[in-house]
Write a protein that holds these residues in place. Structure first.
Motif, short mmCIF file in Angstrom:
data_model
loop_
_atom_site.label_atom_id
_atom_site.label_comp_id
_atom_site.label_asym_id
_atom_site.label_seq_id
_atom_site.Cartn_x
_atom_site.Cartn_y
_atom_site.Cartn_z
N ASP A 1 0.81 -1.22 0.00
CA ASP A 1 0.00 0.00 0.00
C ASP A 1 0.85 1.27 0.00
O ASP A 1 0.41 2.30 -0.51
CB ASP A 1 -0.93 0.02 1.21
CG ASP A 1 -2.15 -0.87 1.04
OD1 ASP A 1 -2.43 -1.29 -0.10
OD2 ASP A 1 -2.81 -1.16 2.06
N ARG A 2 2.04 1.22 0.56
CA ARG A 2 2.83 2.45 0.69
C ARG A 2 4.07 2.52 -0.19
O ARG A 2 4.65 3.60 -0.34
CB ARG A 2 3.19 2.70 2.16
CG ARG A 2 4.21 1.78 2.74
CD ARG A 2 4.62 2.21 4.15
NE ARG A 2 5.68 1.36 4.62
CZ ARG A 2 5.52 0.31 5.40
NH1 ARG A 2 4.33 0.00 5.85
NH2 ARG A 2 6.56 -0.41 5.76
N GLU A 3 4.51 1.41 -0.76
CA GLU A 3 5.74 1.41 -1.57
C GLU A 3 5.43 1.00 -3.02
O GLU A 3 4.65 0.08 -3.25
CB GLU A 3 6.77 0.44 -0.99
CG GLU A 3 7.22 0.77 0.42
CD GLU A 3 8.02 2.05 0.52
OE1 GLU A 3 8.52 2.56 -0.51
OE2 GLU A 3 8.14 2.57 1.64
N PRO A 4 6.07 1.64 -3.98
CA PRO A 4 5.86 1.28 -5.39
C PRO A 4 6.71 0.07 -5.80
O PRO A 4 7.77 0.22 -6.39
CB PRO A 4 6.29 2.55 -6.12
CG PRO A 4 7.36 3.12 -5.24
CD PRO A 4 6.95 2.79 -3.83
N VAL A 5 6.25 -1.12 -5.46
CA VAL A 5 7.03 -2.32 -5.78
C VAL A 5 6.76 -2.77 -7.22
O VAL A 5 5.70 -2.51 -7.77
CB VAL A 5 6.75 -3.46 -4.78
CG1 VAL A 5 7.11 -3.04 -3.37
CG2 VAL A 5 5.32 -3.95 -4.85
N ASP A 6 7.76 -3.45 -7.80
CA ASP A 6 7.66 -3.95 -9.16
C ASP A 6 7.33 -5.43 -9.22
O ASP A 6 6.85 -5.92 -10.24
CB ASP A 6 9.00 -3.75 -9.89
CG ASP A 6 9.41 -2.30 -9.95
OD1 ASP A 6 8.59 -1.46 -10.36
OD2 ASP A 6 10.57 -1.99 -9.57
N LEU A 7 7.61 -6.14 -8.14
CA LEU A 7 7.48 -7.59 -8.11
C LEU A 7 7.27 -8.03 -6.68
O LEU A 7 7.85 -7.45 -5.75
CB LEU A 7 8.77 -8.23 -8.65
CG LEU A 7 8.93 -9.73 -8.54
CD1 LEU A 7 8.05 -10.43 -9.57
CD2 LEU A 7 10.39 -10.14 -8.73
N VAL A 8 6.45 -9.08 -6.48
CA VAL A 8 6.26 -9.67 -5.17
C VAL A 8 6.72 -11.12 -5.23
O VAL A 8 6.33 -11.86 -6.13
CB VAL A 8 4.77 -9.62 -4.73
CG1 VAL A 8 4.57 -10.30 -3.38
CG2 VAL A 8 4.26 -8.18 -4.70
N VAL A 9 7.57 -11.50 -4.29
CA VAL A 9 7.98 -12.90 -4.12
C VAL A 9 7.49 -13.29 -2.74
O VAL A 9 7.91 -12.71 -1.74
CB VAL A 9 9.51 -13.07 -4.24
CG1 VAL A 9 9.90 -14.53 -3.99
CG2 VAL A 9 10.00 -12.60 -5.60
N MET A 10 6.54 -14.26 -2.68
CA MET A 10 5.82 -14.52 -1.44
C MET A 10 5.71 -15.99 -1.09
O MET A 10 5.29 -16.80 -1.91
CB MET A 10 4.41 -13.93 -1.54
CG MET A 10 3.62 -14.09 -0.27
SD MET A 10 2.03 -13.26 -0.19
CE MET A 10 2.22 -11.78 -1.11
N ASP A 11 6.07 -16.29 0.16
CA ASP A 11 5.80 -17.61 0.71
C ASP A 11 4.29 -17.75 0.85
O ASP A 11 3.59 -16.76 1.09
CB ASP A 11 6.48 -17.73 2.09
CG ASP A 11 6.43 -19.13 2.67
OD1 ASP A 11 5.95 -20.07 1.99
OD2 ASP A 11 6.88 -19.29 3.81
N LEU A 12 3.78 -18.95 0.67
CA LEU A 12 2.33 -19.14 0.77
C LEU A 12 1.85 -19.49 2.17
O LEU A 12 0.71 -19.23 2.53
CB LEU A 12 1.88 -20.22 -0.22
CG LEU A 12 2.03 -19.87 -1.68
CD1 LEU A 12 1.64 -21.06 -2.55
CD2 LEU A 12 1.21 -18.65 -2.04
N HIS A 13 2.73 -20.08 2.97
CA HIS A 13 2.34 -20.54 4.31
C HIS A 13 3.06 -19.73 5.37
O HIS A 13 4.25 -19.94 5.61
CB HIS A 13 2.63 -22.03 4.45
CG HIS A 13 1.89 -22.85 3.45
ND1 HIS A 13 0.58 -23.19 3.60
CD2 HIS A 13 2.28 -23.35 2.26
CE1 HIS A 13 0.19 -23.89 2.54
NE2 HIS A 13 1.20 -24.00 1.72
#
Length: 152
Positions: free
Chosen positions: A65-77
């Motif tokens: 919501d506050r940072e202009p990110v280009d990509l998200v790499v996310m753990d699912l659990h």
């Protein structure tokens, strides 16, 4: 079937990928374990990426919501808010700035990549993470390349 995949095309992510290849990639890395955070942080920083670190899905949504990110790499659990919930929240919020999302997990077996795509996930990389595979996936999503921009 290979448990890793990147969608060939979908509506998520800008037409040009993650932005100009000559600009520093801004990665939101979401991982709940300190060891995993350190590994990811070192990998991404070695590539010259700017990293925003979150320990759970709720933190990820707040950073998004506050940072202009280009990509998200996310753990699912993860605790507090898992990756599945966080992906839904990010997709709901992104409006004019859609970003590619790479899911990582030791517990998920993506037998149907279309199911992950329907959830808003662009690519999946199984844990333990093969660093070269993750960088190749990022390159495919962001710059439509077949190999990483830089070697580790």
């Amino acid at each position: 079937m290979d448990s890793n995949f990147a969608m060939k095309s979908n509506e998520y992510g800008r037409d040009g990928g993650c932005g100009p290849a000559n600009r520093t990639l801004r990665v939101l890395f979401v991982e709940d374990t300190p060891a995993g955070q350190l590994v990811g942080l070192r990998l991404f920083q070695a590539q010259g990426y700017r990293v925003f670190l979150a320990a759970n899905g709720r933190e990820a949504v707040e950073i998004f919501d506050r940072e202009p990110v280009d990509l998200v790499v996310m753990d699912l659990h993860m605790p507090v808010m898992d990756g599945w919930q966080a992906v839904r929240e990010i997709r709901r919020r992104e409006s004019e700035r859609p970003v590619p999302i790479v899911a990582v997990s030791a517990y998920s077996n993506p037998t149907d990549p279309e199911w992950f795509h329907a959830a808003g996930i662009n690519a999946f990389v199984a844990k333990p993470i093969d660093k070269a595979r993750l960088l190749q996936t990022i390159a495919q999503l962001c710059w439509k390349e077949e190999s990483p921009r830089a070697s580790e």
